[in-house]
Motif scaffolding. Structure first.
Motif, PDB file in Angstrom:
ATOM      1  N   ARG A  40      52.607  33.713  38.180  1.00 55.62           N
ATOM      2  CA  ARG A  40      52.107  34.660  39.178  1.00 55.62           C
ATOM      3  C   ARG A  40      53.126  35.778  39.360  1.00 55.62           C
ATOM      4  O   ARG A  40      54.327  35.539  39.423  1.00 55.62           O
ATOM      5  CB  ARG A  40      51.884  33.913  40.489  1.00 55.62           C
ATOM      6  N   GLY A  41      52.641  37.019  39.421  1.00 55.20           N
ATOM      7  CA  GLY A  41      53.509  38.166  39.664  1.00 55.20           C
ATOM      8  C   GLY A  41      53.912  38.924  38.416  1.00 55.20           C
ATOM      9  O   GLY A  41      54.436  40.024  38.512  1.00 55.20           O
ATOM     10  N   LEU A  42      53.685  38.340  37.222  1.00 51.69           N
ATOM     11  CA  LEU A  42      54.005  39.070  35.996  1.00 51.69           C
ATOM     12  C   LEU A  42      53.064  40.263  35.842  1.00 51.69           C
ATOM     13  O   LEU A  42      51.913  40.210  36.261  1.00 51.69           O
ATOM     14  CB  LEU A  42      53.857  38.165  34.769  1.00 51.69           C
ATOM     15  N   GLY A  63      36.811  46.787  43.322  1.00 52.70           N
ATOM     16  CA  GLY A  63      37.271  48.155  43.404  1.00 52.70           C
ATOM     17  C   GLY A  63      36.289  49.134  44.015  1.00 52.70           C
ATOM     18  O   GLY A  63      36.581  50.327  44.085  1.00 52.70           O
ATOM     19  N   GLN A  64      35.116  48.652  44.469  1.00 46.87           N
ATOM     20  CA  GLN A  64      34.133  49.565  45.047  1.00 46.87           C
ATOM     21  C   GLN A  64      34.620  50.152  46.376  1.00 46.87           C
ATOM     22  O   GLN A  64      34.257  51.252  46.731  1.00 46.87           O
ATOM     23  CB  GLN A  64      32.790  48.854  45.297  1.00 46.87           C
ATOM     24  N   LYS A  65      35.407  49.376  47.095  1.00 44.77           N
ATOM     25  CA  LYS A  65      35.968  49.838  48.364  1.00 44.77           C
ATOM     26  C   LYS A  65      37.477  49.649  48.310  1.00 44.77           C
ATOM     27  O   LYS A  65      37.990  48.863  47.528  1.00 44.77           O
ATOM     28  CB  LYS A  65      35.395  49.036  49.538  1.00 44.77           C
ATOM     29  N   ARG A  66      38.156  50.340  49.192  1.00 43.16           N
ATOM     30  CA  ARG A  66      39.623  50.271  49.216  1.00 43.16           C
ATOM     31  C   ARG A  66      40.124  48.851  49.473  1.00 43.16           C
ATOM     32  O   ARG A  66      41.110  48.410  48.897  1.00 43.16           O
ATOM     33  CB  ARG A  66      40.142  51.218  50.285  1.00 43.16           C
ATOM     34  N   GLN A  67      39.416  48.095  50.311  1.00 43.32           N
ATOM     35  CA  GLN A  67      39.858  46.743  50.645  1.00 43.32           C
ATOM     36  C   GLN A  67      39.486  45.719  49.570  1.00 43.32           C
ATOM     37  O   GLN A  67      39.838  44.563  49.672  1.00 43.32           O
ATOM     38  CB  GLN A  67      39.342  46.306  52.027  1.00 43.32           C
ATOM     39  N   TRP A  68      38.750  46.136  48.550  1.00 36.98           N
ATOM     40  CA  TRP A  68      38.368  45.254  47.433  1.00 36.98           C
ATOM     41  C   TRP A  68      39.132  45.682  46.195  1.00 36.98           C
ATOM     42  O   TRP A  68      38.688  46.559  45.456  1.00 36.98           O
ATOM     43  CB  TRP A  68      36.877  45.328  47.150  1.00 36.98           C
ATOM     44  N   PRO A  69      40.283  45.085  45.917  1.00 39.68           N
ATOM     45  CA  PRO A  69      41.062  45.519  44.754  1.00 39.68           C
ATOM     46  C   PRO A  69      40.341  45.206  43.442  1.00 39.68           C
ATOM     47  O   PRO A  69      39.512  44.308  43.374  1.00 39.68           O
ATOM     48  CB  PRO A  69      42.348  44.712  44.869  1.00 39.68           C
ATOM     49  N   VAL A  81      43.476  34.624  32.507  1.00 38.52           N
ATOM     50  CA  VAL A  81      44.466  35.190  33.431  1.00 38.52           C
ATOM     51  C   VAL A  81      43.762  36.226  34.302  1.00 38.52           C
ATOM     52  O   VAL A  81      43.047  37.087  33.791  1.00 38.52           O
ATOM     53  CB  VAL A  81      45.628  35.868  32.665  1.00 38.52           C
ATOM     54  N   TYR A  82      43.952  36.113  35.619  1.00 36.17           N
ATOM     55  CA  TYR A  82      43.361  37.050  36.584  1.00 36.17           C
ATOM     56  C   TYR A  82      44.456  37.960  37.127  1.00 36.17           C
ATOM     57  O   TYR A  82      45.510  37.488  37.562  1.00 36.17           O
ATOM     58  CB  TYR A  82      42.716  36.278  37.746  1.00 36.17           C
ATOM     59  N   PHE A  83      44.197  39.259  37.077  1.00 34.74           N
ATOM     60  CA  PHE A  83      45.141  40.260  37.574  1.00 34.74           C
ATOM     61  C   PHE A  83      44.522  40.999  38.745  1.00 34.74           C
ATOM     62  O   PHE A  83      43.350  41.365  38.708  1.00 34.74           O
ATOM     63  CB  PHE A  83      45.434  41.310  36.493  1.00 34.74           C
ATOM     64  N   GLU A  84      45.325  41.244  39.775  1.00 34.40           N
ATOM     65  CA  GLU A  84      44.941  42.167  40.844  1.00 34.40           C
ATOM     66  C   GLU A  84      45.749  43.422  40.590  1.00 34.40           C
ATOM     67  O   GLU A  84      46.980  43.376  40.593  1.00 34.40           O
ATOM     68  CB  GLU A  84      45.262  41.594  42.219  1.00 34.40           C
ATOM     69  N   LYS A  85      45.047  44.495  40.325  1.00 33.88           N
ATOM     70  CA  LYS A  85      45.664  45.739  39.865  1.00 33.88           C
ATOM     71  C   LYS A  85      46.402  45.428  38.565  1.00 33.88           C
ATOM     72  O   LYS A  85      45.785  45.245  37.544  1.00 33.88           O
ATOM     73  CB  LYS A  85      46.554  46.356  40.932  1.00 33.88           C
ATOM     74  N   VAL A  88      49.642  39.418  37.807  1.00 35.98           N
ATOM     75  CA  VAL A  88      48.958  38.125  37.706  1.00 35.98           C
ATOM     76  C   VAL A  88      48.813  37.530  39.100  1.00 35.98           C
ATOM     77  O   VAL A  88      49.782  37.445  39.855  1.00 35.98           O
ATOM     78  CB  VAL A  88      49.754  37.136  36.813  1.00 35.98           C
ATOM     79  N   ILE A  89      47.578  37.128  39.436  1.00 36.26           N
ATOM     80  CA  ILE A  89      47.355  36.444  40.716  1.00 36.26           C
ATOM     81  C   ILE A  89      46.944  34.995  40.503  1.00 36.26           C
ATOM     82  O   ILE A  89      47.103  34.164  41.384  1.00 36.26           O
ATOM     83  CB  ILE A  89      46.308  37.157  41.601  1.00 36.26           C
TER      84      ILE A  89
END
Length: 108
Positions: A40-42, A63-69, A81-85, A88-89
């Motif tokens: 996580r974090g890579l 990503g449709q709204k600001r609060q939905w990354p 592997v799941y990435f937020e922005k 790795v999350i």
């Protein structure tokens, strides 16, 4: 009336027993991963440098709204592997082990 209460009590207890067994089955399947996985974090670049290019890069979601990354997903042979922005999350294994064929039958 007492008979009905007795039957309802037995049904409730049997339901609790089944739920406890299901929890045990999930715990038994949780082990250290057999294959090295990204931490996580890579960043995306670090994952690709350490683990190679993924088999597939799935279309981003969210990503449709600001609060939905935006969530990106990369598929490797043994895990996704799941990435937020760009970080790795989570990493989700396809199977807990190579011999896994599905959930273990409940203990009776």
């Amino acid at each position: 009336m007492k008979h009905r209460l007795y039957v309802l009590s037995l049904l409730a207890l049997s339901g609790l027993s089944a739920a406890a067994q299901a929890d045990t089955l999930l715990i038994e399947r949780t082990q250290e991963p057999a294959v090295a996985q990204p931490a996580r974090g890579l960043s995306m670049a670090e994952v690709e440098a350490r683990f190679g290019a993924p088999q597939q890069k799935l279309d981003p979601r969210g990503g449709q709204k600001r609060q939905w990354p935006t969530i990106n997903r990369w598929v490797y042979p043994d895990y996704v592997v799941y990435f937020e922005k760009n970080k790795v999350i989570d990493v989700v294994a396809h199977k807990a082990s190579a011999n896994e064929v599905g959930p273990k039958p409940p203990i009776r």
